[in-house]
Design a protein around this motif. Structure first.
Motif, PDB file in Angstrom:
ATOM      1  N   GLU A 213       9.952  -0.076  -2.132  1.00  0.00           N
ATOM      2  CA  GLU A 213       9.840  -1.468  -2.601  1.00  0.00           C
ATOM      3  C   GLU A 213      10.872  -2.337  -1.888  1.00  0.00           C
ATOM      4  OE1 GLU A 213       7.893  -4.235  -4.890  1.00  0.00           O
ATOM      5  OE2 GLU A 213       7.705  -2.150  -5.535  1.00  0.00           O
ATOM      6  N   GLU A 214      12.071  -1.775  -1.690  1.00  0.00           N
ATOM      7  CA  GLU A 214      13.117  -2.507  -0.972  1.00  0.00           C
ATOM      8  C   GLU A 214      12.725  -2.700   0.489  1.00  0.00           C
ATOM      9  OE1 GLU A 214      16.255  -3.555  -2.102  1.00  0.00           O
ATOM     10  OE2 GLU A 214      15.569  -3.117  -4.135  1.00  0.00           O
ATOM     11  N   LEU A 215      12.273  -1.620   1.127  1.00  0.00           N
ATOM     12  CA  LEU A 215      11.914  -1.706   2.538  1.00  0.00           C
ATOM     13  C   LEU A 215      10.689  -2.584   2.762  1.00  0.00           C
ATOM     14  CD1 LEU A 215      12.458   1.951   3.842  1.00  0.00           C
ATOM     15  CD2 LEU A 215      13.853  -0.063   4.292  1.00  0.00           C
ATOM     16  N   THR A 216       9.815  -2.664   1.756  1.00  0.00           N
ATOM     17  CA  THR A 216       8.610  -3.468   1.888  1.00  0.00           C
ATOM     18  C   THR A 216       8.951  -4.941   2.088  1.00  0.00           C
ATOM     19  OG1 THR A 216       7.202  -1.972   0.618  1.00  0.00           O
ATOM     20  CG2 THR A 216       6.516  -4.263   0.709  1.00  0.00           C
ATOM     21  N   THR A 217       9.944  -5.429   1.367  1.00  0.00           N
ATOM     22  CA  THR A 217      10.340  -6.822   1.512  1.00  0.00           C
ATOM     23  C   THR A 217      10.784  -7.093   2.943  1.00  0.00           C
ATOM     24  OG1 THR A 217      11.087  -6.800  -0.784  1.00  0.00           O
ATOM     25  CG2 THR A 217      11.777  -8.661   0.566  1.00  0.00           C
ATOM     26  N   ARG A 218      11.567  -6.179   3.505  1.00  0.00           N
ATOM     27  CA  ARG A 218      11.985  -6.309   4.895  1.00  0.00           C
ATOM     28  C   ARG A 218      10.777  -6.260   5.825  1.00  0.00           C
ATOM     29  NH1 ARG A 218      16.819  -7.900   6.530  1.00  0.00           N
ATOM     30  NH2 ARG A 218      16.834  -6.442   8.265  1.00  0.00           N
ATOM     31  N   THR A 219       9.823  -5.376   5.507  1.00  0.00           N
ATOM     32  CA  THR A 219       8.642  -5.231   6.352  1.00  0.00           C
ATOM     33  C   THR A 219       7.793  -6.496   6.344  1.00  0.00           C
ATOM     34  OG1 THR A 219       8.607  -2.856   5.870  1.00  0.00           O
ATOM     35  CG2 THR A 219       6.618  -3.791   6.826  1.00  0.00           C
TER      36      THR A 219
ATOM     37  N   GLY B 105       3.300  10.936  -6.662  1.00  0.00           N
ATOM     38  CA  GLY B 105       4.175  11.426  -7.720  1.00  0.00           C
ATOM     39  C   GLY B 105       5.658  11.251  -7.483  1.00  0.00           C
ATOM     40  N   SER B 106       6.041  10.295  -6.602  1.00  0.00           N
ATOM     41  CA  SER B 106       7.467  10.095  -6.341  1.00  0.00           C
ATOM     42  C   SER B 106       7.866   8.664  -6.680  1.00  0.00           C
ATOM     43  CB  SER B 106       7.794  10.399  -4.875  1.00  0.00           C
ATOM     44  OG  SER B 106       9.177  10.237  -4.640  1.00  0.00           O
ATOM     45  N   SER B 107       8.279   8.450  -7.916  1.00  0.00           N
ATOM     46  CA  SER B 107       8.678   7.111  -8.349  1.00  0.00           C
ATOM     47  C   SER B 107       9.972   6.674  -7.675  1.00  0.00           C
ATOM     48  CB  SER B 107       8.847   7.083  -9.874  1.00  0.00           C
ATOM     49  OG  SER B 107       9.821   8.028 -10.287  1.00  0.00           O
ATOM     50  N   ILE B 108      10.858   7.631  -7.371  1.00  0.00           N
ATOM     51  CA  ILE B 108      12.124   7.294  -6.715  1.00  0.00           C
ATOM     52  C   ILE B 108      11.866   6.737  -5.320  1.00  0.00           C
ATOM     53  CG2 ILE B 108      14.260   8.237  -5.748  1.00  0.00           C
ATOM     54  CD1 ILE B 108      14.344  10.175  -8.099  1.00  0.00           C
ATOM     55  N   ILE B 109      11.000   7.425  -4.562  1.00  0.00           N
ATOM     56  CA  ILE B 109      10.675   6.945  -3.217  1.00  0.00           C
ATOM     57  C   ILE B 109       9.904   5.634  -3.296  1.00  0.00           C
ATOM     58  CG2 ILE B 109       9.283   7.436  -1.159  1.00  0.00           C
ATOM     59  CD1 ILE B 109      10.135  10.318  -1.341  1.00  0.00           C
ATOM     60  N   ALA B 110       9.042   5.489  -4.297  1.00  0.00           N
ATOM     61  CA  ALA B 110       8.296   4.240  -4.469  1.00  0.00           C
ATOM     62  C   ALA B 110       9.260   3.073  -4.666  1.00  0.00           C
ATOM     63  CB  ALA B 110       7.343   4.353  -5.654  1.00  0.00           C
ATOM     64  N   ASN B 111      10.302   3.280  -5.479  1.00  0.00           N
ATOM     65  CA  ASN B 111      11.292   2.228  -5.709  1.00  0.00           C
ATOM     66  C   ASN B 111      12.061   1.905  -4.429  1.00  0.00           C
ATOM     67  OD1 ASN B 111      10.668   1.975  -8.426  1.00  0.00           O
ATOM     68  ND2 ASN B 111      12.196   3.474  -9.077  1.00  0.00           N
ATOM     69  N   PHE B 112      12.372   2.937  -3.659  1.00  0.00           N
ATOM     70  CA  PHE B 112      13.090   2.720  -2.404  1.00  0.00           C
ATOM     71  C   PHE B 112      12.214   1.966  -1.405  1.00  0.00           C
ATOM     72  CE2 PHE B 112      14.745   4.299   1.761  1.00  0.00           C
ATOM     73  CZ  PHE B 112      15.998   3.700   1.675  1.00  0.00           C
TER      74      PHE B 112
ATOM     75  N   PHE C  29       0.842  -1.199   0.000  1.00  0.00           N
ATOM     76  CA  PHE C  29       0.000   0.000   0.000  1.00  0.00           C
ATOM     77  C   PHE C  29       0.876   1.246   0.000  1.00  0.00           C
ATOM     78  CE2 PHE C  29      -1.794   3.458   2.543  1.00  0.00           C
ATOM     79  CZ  PHE C  29      -2.948   3.753   1.819  1.00  0.00           C
ATOM     80  N   HIS C  30       1.954   1.204   0.751  1.00  0.00           N
ATOM     81  CA  HIS C  30       2.822   2.379   0.884  1.00  0.00           C
ATOM     82  C   HIS C  30       3.596   2.656  -0.410  1.00  0.00           C
ATOM     83  CE1 HIS C  30       2.202   2.842   5.262  1.00  0.00           C
ATOM     84  NE2 HIS C  30       1.906   1.550   5.163  1.00  0.00           N
ATOM     85  N   VAL C  31       3.898   1.615  -1.156  1.00  0.00           N
ATOM     86  CA  VAL C  31       4.532   1.800  -2.460  1.00  0.00           C
ATOM     87  C   VAL C  31       3.549   2.483  -3.408  1.00  0.00           C
ATOM     88  CG1 VAL C  31       5.612   0.645  -4.431  1.00  0.00           C
ATOM     89  CG2 VAL C  31       5.985  -0.238  -2.115  1.00  0.00           C
TER      90      VAL C  31
END
Length: 220
Positions: A155-161, A146-153, A137-139
């Motif tokens: 994505e990495e943290l989501t796996t950890r979450t 409107g922040s694709s860069i933060i969305a990509n970042f 949801f947060h991605v």
């Protein structure tokens, strides 16, 4: 044979990496599960060298680790690592809301649909899908803002979450997160930036407290 283990031959190291990530996100692979190079090589029809390349990239992303006795295995985040991950996400996502650009009605509609899917996964007691949707949801939110860069970042943290949630999140905690997501989307629809920021901050405060309590209980 698990769904993620269906042969896909020949596979590149990138394919192996992505298949394992998706299996982790969907809870088909659990924290602490061993991933043997020989077994993976047979599943994907590749050499152990290609498997090792994929595992090394996964290791750099904090998803797997290796030890002389166990070989490769999916990481089991500690309570402290869970806290650090949550605080990192708090800094990023609260800041994103405070500096947000306009968000379209269509994007808000999409987020509302996503929340409905979260609720369905909780009602059906689908742990893997529940954890995946609550994290992603947060991605989607970052993309909507409107922040694709933060969305990509994220994505990495989501796996950890998702790994953290598999170890520490109860059904009640998951429901609370879903409710917070619903309230957040409503605040965005009402253009209530201050309210959205408070909901997001409270959301991460609840996650931190919930994971601390659960990890404490697991140690006793």
């Amino acid at each position: 044979m698990k769904a993620w283990e269906k042969p896909l031959q020949p596979a590149s190291s990138n394919v192996i990496e992505n298949r394992i990530i998706q299996a982790v996100l969907s809870a088909e692979i659990s924290p602490g599960e061993r991933l043997g190079e020989k077994d993976l090589g047979e599943i994907f029809g590749v050499s152990r060298t290609l498997v090792r390349e994929a595992m090394m990239r996964l290791s750099s992303r904090g998803i797997v680790a290796v030890s002389p006795r166990r070989g490769w295995f999916v990481v089991e985040p500690t309570a402290e690592e869970a806290r650090e991950t949550i605080e990192a996400r708090r800094s990023i996502e609260v800041g994103l809301l405070m500096t947000r650009k306009s968000i379209s009605t269509a994007a808000i509609d999409h987020l509302e649909t996503h929340v409905l899917e979260q609720q369905r996964a909780i009602d059906e007691d689908d742990l893997g899908r529940r954890s995946y949707l609550l994290g992603h949801f947060h991605v989607h939110l970052a993309t909507a803002l409107g922040s694709s860069i933060i969305a990509n970042f994220l994505e990495e943290l989501t796996t950890r979450t998702v790994l953290i949630a598999a170890l520490y999140q109860s059904r009640a905690d998951a429901q609370k997160s879903c409710d917070n997501h619903r309230r957040l989307v409503h605040a965005l629809r009402e253009n209530d930036v201050e309210g959205a920021v408070k909901i997001m901050d409270d959301h991460f405060t609840h996650l931190n407290k919930a994971f601390k309590i659960r990890s404490r209980r697991q140690r006793t």
